[in-house]
Every structure is written in structure tokens, then in C-alpha cells.
Design a protein around this motif. Structure first.
Motif, PDB file in Angstrom:
ATOM      1  N   ASN A  18       7.414  43.802  74.615  1.00 12.79           N
ATOM      2  CA  ASN A  18       6.952  43.118  73.032  1.00 12.79           C
ATOM      3  C   ASN A  18       6.048  42.324  73.934  1.00 12.79           C
ATOM      4  O   ASN A  18       6.041  41.484  75.203  1.00 12.79           O
ATOM      5  CB  ASN A  18       8.545  41.815  72.862  1.00 12.79           C
ATOM      6  CG  ASN A  18       9.454  42.603  72.585  1.00 12.79           C
ATOM      7  OD1 ASN A  18       9.859  44.163  71.975  1.00 12.79           O
ATOM      8  ND2 ASN A  18      10.713  42.150  72.584  1.00 12.79           N
ATOM      9  N   SER A  19       5.244  42.476  72.846  1.00 13.92           N
ATOM     10  CA  SER A  19       3.729  41.390  72.769  1.00 13.92           C
ATOM     11  C   SER A  19       3.826  40.384  71.744  1.00 13.92           C
ATOM     12  O   SER A  19       4.874  39.664  70.826  1.00 13.92           O
ATOM     13  CB  SER A  19       2.725  41.935  72.026  1.00 13.92           C
ATOM     14  OG  SER A  19       2.739  43.034  73.008  1.00 13.92           O
ATOM     15  N   ILE A  20       3.383  38.402  72.062  1.00 16.43           N
ATOM     16  CA  ILE A  20       3.497  37.553  71.414  1.00 16.43           C
ATOM     17  C   ILE A  20       1.565  37.364  71.838  1.00 16.43           C
ATOM     18  O   ILE A  20       1.648  36.658  72.267  1.00 16.43           O
ATOM     19  CB  ILE A  20       4.299  36.614  71.935  1.00 16.43           C
ATOM     20  CG1 ILE A  20       5.996  37.422  72.059  1.00 16.43           C
ATOM     21  CG2 ILE A  20       3.678  35.163  71.592  1.00 16.43           C
ATOM     22  CD1 ILE A  20       6.650  36.103  72.626  1.00 16.43           C
ATOM     23  N   ILE A  21       0.977  36.839  70.353  1.00 20.66           N
ATOM     24  CA  ILE A  21      -0.442  36.566  70.524  1.00 20.66           C
ATOM     25  C   ILE A  21       0.171  35.232  70.047  1.00 20.66           C
ATOM     26  O   ILE A  21       0.583  35.536  68.634  1.00 20.66           O
ATOM     27  CB  ILE A  21      -0.809  37.274  69.946  1.00 20.66           C
ATOM     28  CG1 ILE A  21      -0.675  38.788  70.418  1.00 20.66           C
ATOM     29  CG2 ILE A  21      -2.489  37.483  69.925  1.00 20.66           C
ATOM     30  CD1 ILE A  21      -1.273  40.038  69.722  1.00 20.66           C
ATOM     31  N   ASN A  22      -1.131  34.255  70.471  1.00 18.66           N
ATOM     32  CA  ASN A  22      -0.535  33.134  69.699  1.00 18.66           C
ATOM     33  C   ASN A  22      -1.608  32.222  69.194  1.00 18.66           C
ATOM     34  O   ASN A  22      -2.696  33.023  69.475  1.00 18.66           O
ATOM     35  CB  ASN A  22      -0.048  32.114  71.090  1.00 18.66           C
ATOM     36  CG  ASN A  22       1.725  32.049  71.497  1.00 18.66           C
ATOM     37  OD1 ASN A  22       1.945  31.756  69.828  1.00 18.66           O
ATOM     38  ND2 ASN A  22       1.434  32.453  72.739  1.00 18.66           N
ATOM     39  N   CYS A  23      -2.106  31.667  68.551  1.00 19.92           N
ATOM     40  CA  CYS A  23      -2.679  31.175  67.317  1.00 19.92           C
ATOM     41  C   CYS A  23      -2.531  29.438  66.825  1.00 19.92           C
ATOM     42  O   CYS A  23      -1.405  29.232  65.980  1.00 19.92           O
ATOM     43  CB  CYS A  23      -3.512  32.105  66.160  1.00 19.92           C
ATOM     44  SG  CYS A  23      -4.403  31.909  64.860  1.00 19.92           S
ATOM     45  N   ALA A  24      -3.860  28.558  67.537  1.00 21.82           N
ATOM     46  CA  ALA A  24      -3.225  27.607  66.758  1.00 21.82           C
ATOM     47  C   ALA A  24      -4.643  26.935  65.512  1.00 21.82           C
ATOM     48  O   ALA A  24      -5.109  28.016  65.946  1.00 21.82           O
ATOM     49  CB  ALA A  24      -3.636  26.806  67.833  1.00 21.82           C
TER      50      ALA A  24
END
Lengths: 113, 117
Positions: A18-24
Motif C-alpha cells: 500500500n502507498s500513502i502520499i501526504n499533503c499539507a
């Protein structure tokens, strides 16, 4: 000025994981968020969106989570495939901005066999 | 069928020249956009037209002039091209954009790679 940013410029993921891409984001007035996928030599392609009255939305193999308290957005890709290799952008906008999107810097996702 | 199409896909030209990029959408959308993507892949809006009327102009040099002959077309003309204009230009469109409504999905074209030498 206010901006949208990503924590990781490059994410290497093994196929099947699984991939998790974060963004603020920092604009508290933003009420609509979108994830786009851009493959090499192509335009951004819509993946999934979420409005500020929701905290989770699911699509096919993708889930977007929105945490308005900490102004954080994430994209989860289940069972990552080689075809998921691309640059992923989060974008934000507000209802009264005539659809003006403010994009984050992008995260390069590389899927390894 | 291509929803948002741009021409040309690649354009190499000398400094000082004038060039145009054309965009057409067959989605029946009311709103069209031009975005610029720089060498670091940062995407930034340049212009937006709603029903042929300019509604967003993001501090773009006046060498850039968008023209919308009808709501299915939004062309970008660039005068006196400079080296810094080298980028990928994306056309996009969406439906039902209004200041009091949540925006609809924005669809992008494949991009026009402009190189100024």
C-alpha cells in the motif's frame, strides 16, 4: 502566501504494498480537495476528490483522508501496481474562487517489482 | 475520443517569436483554463474563462493573451517569447463553475511542451 505542500518528493513502493502520499495545506478556507495523477508526458488525471464536509472518501483502490484540524490530506493506494508509477499532486480550491486550483509540489511514486 | 485536446504537443521556437497554442474541449463544459507547469513540475493557473468571459488572470505578463472564440475553445497566444517561457502548458475544462458553487471535476489536456531557444 498560503500554499499546498507535500512531505515526500519521492516515494518508492514495492509492488503489492500500500502507498500513502501526504499533503499539507495551509488555507483554512479551502473546501474542496483533489488528487491528480500525472504520468510521464501526459496531463494530470483526476483520481479522487473530497469536500470539506467529509473526512474520508473511497474509490477503486484509492482512499482520500482529510484532517481539517491539522490541515492534512492523504491519498492511500491499495495493492500498488506498476501502472501507479507517476507524479501525484494534491490540489485545493475554495467554492468562491471560480474553480481556481492551487497545486502542491507533487510526489513521484516509483513502484518496484 | 479526446476530451480536452491541445495543439501543438511540441513547439521549439526562438526568443522573440510569437506563437499560439490551441485548445478545444468536447465535453460541453462552460469553463476553460490554462495552467503552466515549470521544470520542477509545479503547476500554476494562468487564466480561466467562463462562457467566453475572462474570470481569472493570475498576474501573467501581458505578452500572454488568451482568446476564447466560443466556449469550446481557449487559445493561448504568446508574444515576444522569452527563455523563461519554456514550460509545459496545460489546457483544462470544467462544468458549472460559479462563485457560489462547489467546483466540478477539472479535466486536463495532454499538454503542450514549449521550448524557447
Amino acid at each position: 502566501g498560503e500554499s499546498v505542500g507535500l512531505h515526500l518528493p519521492t516515494l518508492s513502493v514495492q509492488e503489492g504494498d500500500n502507498s500513502i502520499i501526504n499533503c499539507a495545506y495551509s488555507n483554512s478556507a479551502s473546501d474542496y480537495f483533489i488528487w491528480y495523477k500525472q504520468e510521464s508526458g501526459k496531463g494530470p488525471q483526476f483520481i479522487i476528490d473530497i469536500r470539506s464536509n467529509m473526512d474520508k472518501r473511497q474509490g477503486q483502490r484509492v482512499t482520500v483522508l482529510l484532517n481539517k484540524t491539522v490541515k492534512h490530506l492523504s491519498l492511500q493506494i491499495a495493492a500498488t501496481q506498476p501502472g501507479d508509477s507517476a507524479v501525484y499532486f494534491c490540489a485545493e480550491t475554495i467554492t468562491d474562487s471560480w474553480g481556481k486550483l492551487q497545486f502542491g509540489a507533487g510526489t513521484q511514486v516509483v513502484v518496484t517489482p | 475520443d479526446t476530451a480536452v485536446s491541445q495543439t501543438p504537443k511540441y513547439l521549439v521556437t526562438q526568443m522573440g517569436n510569437d506563437k499560439s497554442i490551441k485548445c478545444e474541449q468536447n465535453l460541453g463544459h462552460d469553463t476553460m483554463y490554462w495552467y503552466k507547469q515549470d521544470s520542477k513540475k509545479f503547476l500554476k493557473i494562468m487564466f480561466s474563462y467562463n462562457n467566453k468571459e475572462l474570470i481569472i488572470n493570475e498576474t501573467v505578463p501581458n505578452r500572454f493573451s488568451p482568446k476564447s472564440p466560443d466556449k469550446a475553445h481557449l487559445n493561448l497566444h504568446i508574444n515576444s517569447l522569452e527563455l523563461g517561457d519554456s514550460a509545459v502548458y496545460f489546457c483544462a475544462s470544467s462544468q458549472d463553475v460559479a462563485p457560489d458553487r462547489a467546483p466540478d471535476t477539472i479535466y486536463f489536456g495532454e499538454g503542450s511542451w514549449l521550448t524557447v531557444v
